[in-house]
Design a protein around this motif. Sequence first.
Motif, PDB file in Angstrom:
ATOM      1  N   ASP A 172       0.835  -1.205   0.000  1.00 14.43           N
ATOM      2  CA  ASP A 172       0.000   0.000   0.000  1.00 14.43           C
ATOM      3  C   ASP A 172       0.870   1.255   0.000  1.00 14.43           C
ATOM      4  N   ALA A 173       1.919   1.235   0.826  1.00 20.28           N
ATOM      5  CA  ALA A 173       2.818   2.384   0.912  1.00 20.28           C
ATOM      6  C   ALA A 173       3.605   2.557  -0.386  1.00 20.28           C
ATOM      7  N   LEU A 174       4.097   1.464  -0.944  1.00 22.07           N
ATOM      8  CA  LEU A 174       4.899   1.556  -2.171  1.00 22.07           C
ATOM      9  C   LEU A 174       4.072   2.091  -3.335  1.00 22.07           C
ATOM     10  N   VAL A 175       2.810   1.673  -3.410  1.00 19.71           N
ATOM     11  CA  VAL A 175       1.922   2.183  -4.459  1.00 19.71           C
ATOM     12  C   VAL A 175       1.691   3.674  -4.266  1.00 19.71           C
ATOM     13  N   ARG A 176       1.535   4.111  -3.018  1.00 22.74           N
ATOM     14  CA  ARG A 176       1.338   5.546  -2.753  1.00 22.74           C
ATOM     15  C   ARG A 176       2.562   6.339  -3.184  1.00 22.74           C
ATOM     16  N   PHE A 177       3.735   5.795  -2.957  1.00 18.00           N
ATOM     17  CA  PHE A 177       4.956   6.508  -3.341  1.00 18.00           C
ATOM     18  C   PHE A 177       5.095   6.588  -4.858  1.00 18.00           C
ATOM     19  N   ALA A 178       5.017   5.429  -5.517  1.00 17.83           N
ATOM     20  CA  ALA A 178       5.397   5.335  -6.935  1.00 17.83           C
ATOM     21  C   ALA A 178       4.258   5.639  -7.887  1.00 17.83           C
ATOM     22  N   GLY A 179       3.028   5.327  -7.516  1.00 20.33           N
ATOM     23  CA  GLY A 179       1.899   5.552  -8.407  1.00 20.33           C
ATOM     24  C   GLY A 179       2.062   4.885  -9.756  1.00 20.33           C
ATOM     25  N   PRO A 180       2.288   3.558  -9.799  1.00 18.45           N
ATOM     26  CA  PRO A 180       2.530   2.905 -11.095  1.00 18.45           C
ATOM     27  C   PRO A 180       1.339   3.008 -12.033  1.00 18.45           C
ATOM     28  N   ARG A 181       1.635   3.174 -13.324  1.00 19.86           N
ATOM     29  CA  ARG A 181       0.605   3.202 -14.358  1.00 19.86           C
ATOM     30  C   ARG A 181       0.519   1.857 -15.067  1.00 19.86           C
ATOM     31  N   THR A 182       1.616   1.125 -15.020  1.00 20.31           N
ATOM     32  CA  THR A 182       1.700  -0.221 -15.569  1.00 20.31           C
ATOM     33  C   THR A 182       2.327  -1.088 -14.491  1.00 20.31           C
ATOM     34  N   ALA A 183       1.909  -2.358 -14.359  1.00 22.46           N
ATOM     35  CA  ALA A 183       2.454  -3.203 -13.297  1.00 22.46           C
ATOM     36  C   ALA A 183       2.725  -4.608 -13.802  1.00 22.46           C
ATOM     37  N   VAL A 184       3.717  -5.247 -13.169  1.00 23.55           N
ATOM     38  CA  VAL A 184       4.119  -6.614 -13.503  1.00 23.55           C
ATOM     39  C   VAL A 184       4.221  -7.415 -12.212  1.00 23.55           C
ATOM     40  N   VAL A 185       3.685  -8.647 -12.223  1.00 24.61           N
ATOM     41  CA  VAL A 185       3.947  -9.606 -11.152  1.00 24.61           C
ATOM     42  C   VAL A 185       4.658 -10.794 -11.784  1.00 24.61           C
ATOM     43  N   GLN A 217      -5.946  -0.153 -17.760  1.00 22.32           N
ATOM     44  CA  GLN A 217      -4.535  -0.023 -17.394  1.00 22.32           C
ATOM     45  C   GLN A 217      -3.900  -1.410 -17.398  1.00 22.32           C
ATOM     46  N   PRO A 218      -2.774  -1.586 -18.080  1.00 19.83           N
ATOM     47  CA  PRO A 218      -2.201  -2.924 -18.259  1.00 19.83           C
ATOM     48  C   PRO A 218      -1.555  -3.480 -16.990  1.00 19.83           C
ATOM     49  N   PHE A 219      -1.943  -4.712 -16.660  1.00 25.47           N
ATOM     50  CA  PHE A 219      -1.443  -5.429 -15.495  1.00 25.47           C
ATOM     51  C   PHE A 219      -0.923  -6.770 -15.997  1.00 25.47           C
ATOM     52  N   TYR A 220       0.408  -6.912 -16.062  1.00 29.04           N
ATOM     53  CA  TYR A 220       1.034  -8.090 -16.653  1.00 29.04           C
ATOM     54  C   TYR A 220       1.269  -9.157 -15.580  1.00 29.04           C
ATOM     55  N   LEU A 221       0.685 -10.341 -15.793  1.00 30.84           N
ATOM     56  CA  LEU A 221       0.800 -11.456 -14.860  1.00 30.84           C
ATOM     57  C   LEU A 221       1.421 -12.651 -15.566  1.00 30.84           C
ATOM     58  N   ASN A 222       2.318 -13.330 -14.876  1.00 31.28           N
ATOM     59  CA  ASN A 222       3.008 -14.488 -15.445  1.00 31.28           C
ATOM     60  C   ASN A 222       2.036 -15.662 -15.554  1.00 31.28           C
TER      61      ASN A 222
END
Length: 464
Positions: A172-185, A217-222
Motif C-alpha cells: 500500500d505504501a509503495l503504491v502511494r509513493f510510486a503511483g505505477p501506471r503499468t504493473a508486472v507480477v 490499465q495494463p497489469f502483466y501477470l506471469n
Amino acid sequence: MENLTVEEITQAVGGKLLCGDPQTVISYISIDSRDIQENTLFTPIIGERVDAHKFISQVFEAGAKAAFTSRGEIVDRSKPHILVENTEAALGDLAVYYRSKFPVPVVGITGSVGKTSTKEMIAAALSSRYNVLKTAGNQNSNIGVPLTLFRLGPEHEIAVVEMGISDFGEMDALVRFAGPRTAVVTNIGVAHIGILKTQENIMNEKLKIAQNFQPGQPFYLNGNDPMLKIAASNYPENARLFGHAENGKQCDFTYYAKDMYIRDGMEHFTFVWPQGETQVVIRQLGVHNVNNAVVAMAIAMEYGIDPETAAGGLYGYEGVAMRQQINHLKDGIKVIDDTYNASPDSIKSGIEVLKLLDNPGRKIAVLADVLELGDMSRQCHYDTGCFVAQSGIDEVVTVGEEMKALVEAVREHAPHMLASNFSCNADAAEYLKKIVKPGDAFLVKGSRGMRQEEIVKALKEYLS
C-alpha cells in the motif's frame, strides 16, 4: 534531484522547522551518514540496532545542510532541523510530493523471484527509445523506493521501479509513493513466507500493486505461474498474461515465447503478440529469463516501441552482478555467481541454468541457507532438496544449518548423488578446491546473509 527548499520540504511532510534558514536549498536526500553530498538533507532512520539520530552531529560536520528529526534535539542551530513524528514516514511523504513534480509514467514490478532481472530487462527494452530512470540495485523497500524517486529529473521520460515487500500492508505504501501506471507480477513463491504465512497471502499482497488501476490499465501477470493465471480472471479489463509455450502446446497468453533454443551460449526464441511474431536473442540462460524478456518486449510495445527495436535493446543487456553471472575460468571451468540472494524458487531457477551450461565436466551446486522462511524453513529446504535430487546434476555442496534438510532429502531420493554440508564458507571452499576438475561447472547461491560471494572469490583466485 531537483532543488527543494527546507520550507517546501517541511510543508510537504507536515513537519515543524525547529531552527535554521527555511530557504536553505536541498538537492540530495541521504539515509547514510557516510553518504553526504552537496546540499544534503539527512534522514535518520531508527533501525532495530541503531538509531541514526546519533549521527546528526557527524553529518553536519561532513557538510549536510539539514536533517529530519523525530527526537526534537537541536545539534546545531545554524542548520535546519525539521521535526517529524516518524522519519521513515517523512521520507515517504516527501517522495510522494517530489514524485508529483514529474508526471512520467511508472512501470512497477513485484514478485517473489526475478524482480531485479525483470526490471533491468524492461529498462533495457525501453531505453532503446526513452530516457529511463530505474531502481538502483534492489532499492525496492519502503526506504528504497523513495530514494529511487528522488533521482527523478526533467530529463526522464519513464521510470521502472522495483517494489518488494516482506510484510502485510507494505505494498500500500509503495503504491502511494510510486503511483505505477503499468504493473508486472513475475511469480508467486515462498520468499518471506515466515512473515506472510501462506502463498495466498503473498499473492494477495503483491497483487495490491494494481489496487488503483482504472479499466484498461495494463497489469502483466506471469501465466506460467498457476496462482497468477487463476488470479488474472479477477482483472478482466486489466490482466495481460505473459510467459512461454510449454512443450509445444498451444498458448493463450497475450504475449509469449515459443520455439526456444540455445545457441552460442544465448537464448533464442520467437516472441508472439496478438498481431505478429519476431525473433529475440538474449544473453541470459533459462526459461525464467525468457519470461522476463517477454514482458519487457510487451511493455516496450505498450509504450510505442516496435518489437525489432525493443529486441535490440534486450540483446545489449548483459546482466546484473552476482545474479547468474557466468565466470569462465581456466581449464574450461565455469562458475555461475548467483550469490546476491536466494529463495527456494530462485535456487530451482539457478539449477536449471546450471543444467543448460555446455560444459564437458560435472555440474555441482553450491548452496547455502535460505533465510527468512520462519516455521516453514525445514520443509522448504527439504522440498528444494527433492527438486535437486531429481535434477540430474552430479553433486550438491551446502553451507549452513538449514541446508542439512536439503542434504537429507537428496540422500533419501537420490542416494547416488554426492551431497555434503559444511558449517562455513571457508570449509566449503577448501573442499571445492580439492575436488574441482577441468570442465566442471558450479552454481554458487545462498541468501545475502550467507555471503556466498566468498566462495566465488576463493574459486576465482584458486583457478586464476
